[in-house]
Design an enzyme around this catalytic site. Structure first.
Site, short mmCIF file in Angstrom:
data_model
loop_
_atom_site.label_atom_id
_atom_site.label_comp_id
_atom_site.label_asym_id
_atom_site.label_seq_id
_atom_site.Cartn_x
_atom_site.Cartn_y
_atom_site.Cartn_z
N LYS A 47 -27.54 2.46 -2.65
CA LYS A 47 -27.91 2.02 -3.98
C LYS A 47 -28.10 3.22 -4.93
CE LYS A 47 -28.02 -2.35 -2.72
NZ LYS A 47 -27.65 -2.48 -1.31
C1 LIG Z 1 -28.20 -4.00 -0.71
C2 LIG Z 1 -28.21 -5.44 -1.06
C3 LIG Z 1 -29.13 -6.36 -0.51
C4 LIG Z 1 -30.04 -6.06 0.62
O1 LIG Z 1 -30.80 -4.96 0.53
P1 LIG Z 1 -31.28 -4.19 1.86
O2 LIG Z 1 -32.22 -3.19 1.30
O3 LIG Z 1 -30.06 -3.60 2.49
O4 LIG Z 1 -31.96 -5.17 2.74
C5 LIG Z 1 -29.11 -7.66 -0.96
N1 LIG Z 1 -28.25 -8.07 -1.89
C6 LIG Z 1 -27.34 -7.24 -2.42
C7 LIG Z 1 -26.42 -7.77 -3.47
C8 LIG Z 1 -27.28 -5.91 -2.01
O5 LIG Z 1 -26.35 -5.11 -2.55
#
Ligand SMILES: *Cc1c(COP(=O)(O)O)cnc(C)c1O
Length: 384
Positions: A185
């Site tokens: 992210k």
């Molecule tokens: C990264 C992500 C998640 C989940 O987040 P985690 O921290 O990996 O559990 C959920 N939804 C979307 C759209 C994502 O990109």
């Protein structure tokens, strides 16, 4: 390969000061949830206009707690998109509710809000929109629909930190807003997440659900009214997040510049003439993305070997790509709930044709040009 360094589709940048801060936490004698988590929550709360924020071990846990807070459970339906990371649907299943997938807008690749309204039934309890690649949906329309039908909104803003709607930062308004700080992210804790809430009362409830449902009182009192999970963020991860947050404005600026470089390079390489669809242009509406990803939709059905052949050709040229995401209603588990091909045609085409190109702040300004040239070349060679 003319270039000896492989260009991945993303790469986290952790500065030396952050690495030193992590070392200090490790040496401090307090390595799980503590002062760093509190400081991280306070900075996030300031970022979101003073709304209460609680941190979690990951974005999936964050969304699961949000659903529980919203009272979503067995017998309830939650409307969401078929183009997302599967976590979005899995958490709906985890709380015992039923995910109702609707199709996407092929231009934005986001949930189609007209389809949302059409899918509402007396059992619908909440809407879970996802801001794909950081691009918000029409937030005015989303909340108008929610209000009209008295639905909760759990925003899966996992990818949307620093994205905006009509100038307002995502998370600074709305109902329950969930972010992820997973390694890919824009801002990372390695793993982590946070939930923006409506009140301190909700924040307290979230805090309980985050750690086994435990309520403490006095020096030795403990009670559990409702069992929770083990979803707390550690100070090690929070220290990474704090170091990252300091760079948020420059990260967003750099990503926007690289996205512009991609549009220029895509025009020069005539990608659209080859049937390659680009993301919506910069500043095309009230929605402003943080450019979490730069994704193209390939003419996959007209390519020998489909998308995989393009991925292989780019890999051979030293360029990494990703698939975000296959349409999740076609996964075996969701098929077992009755979902089939043909039900969500836009999501299905995008799911087999979308491709994430490299985009991260430390890549070179010349990289988008190299990527678009290689993409055009391989596409020309593989078009039937
Ligand atoms: C990264 C992500 C998640 C989940 O987040 P985690 O921290 O990996 O559990 C959920 N939804 C979307 C759209 C994502 O990109």
């Amino acid at each position: 390969m003319s270039d000896s360094t492989f260009l991945p589709f993303t790469r986290p940048d952790i500065d030396a000061q952050t690495i030193a801060e992590v070392g200090k936490v490790l040496a401090s004698g307090w390595i799980t949830s503590g002062p760093k988590v509190q400081a991280f929550e306070a900075q996030l709360s300031a970022l979101f206009g003073g709304r209460p924020v609680r941190a979690f071990s990951n974005g999936t846990a964050t969304m699961e707690v949000a659903l529980r807070l919203a009272g979503v459970g067995p017998g309830d339906e939650v409307i969401t998109t078929a183009i997302t990371w599967v976590a979005t649907a899995n958490v709906i299943v985890a709380v015992g509710a039923k995910p109702v997938f609707v199709d996407v807008d092929p231009h934005t690749r986001n949930i189609d809000l007209a389809a949302v309204e059409a899918a509402i039934t007396p059992r619908t309890r909440a809407i879970m929109p996802v801001y794909m690649a950081g691009l918000p949906v029409d937030m005015d329309l989303l909340y108008a629909i929610a209000k009209k039908h008295a639905l909760r909104v759990i925003e899966d803003a996992a990818q949307a930190i620093d994205s905006r709607w009509n100038g307002q930062r995502i998370g600074s308004f709305g109902d329950l807003v969930s972010f992820s700080f997973q390694a890919n992210k824009n801002i990372t804790c390695a793993e982590g997440g946070c939930l923006v809430l409506n009140s301190l009362g909700e924040a307290e409830q979230a805090q309980r659900l985050r750690l086994q449902g435990v309520v403490r009182s006095g020096l030795d009192g403990m009670d559990v009214e409702a069992p929770g999970g083990k979803f707390n963020l550690t100070d090690i991860n929070a220290a990474i997040g704090l170091g990252q947050l300091a760079h948020l404005p420059e990260v967003t600026r750099r990503r926007a510049q690289l996205a512009q470089d991609y549009f220029d390079a895509a025009a020069a390489a005539k990608l659209e003439a080859l049937g390659i669809e680009l993301p919506p242009p910069i500043n095309s509406s009230g929605a402003m993305t943080n450019w979490h990803m730069f994704q193209v939709v390939l003419p996959a059905d007209r390519l020998r070997g489909g998308r995989a052949a393009i991925m292989q050709a780019l890999q051979d040229a030293g360029i990494g790509t990703g698939v975000h995401y296959p349409a999740l209603h076609l996964f075996s588990y969701y098929r077992s709930l009755g979902w089939r091909e043909g039900m969500l045609p836009h999501a299905e085409r995008i799911g087999r044709s979308i491709l994430t190109l490299p985009l991260f702040p430390s890549m070179r300004s010349s990289d988008p040009h190299r990527v678009c040239q290689a993409l055009a070349q391989s596409c020309k060679r593989l078009l039937k």
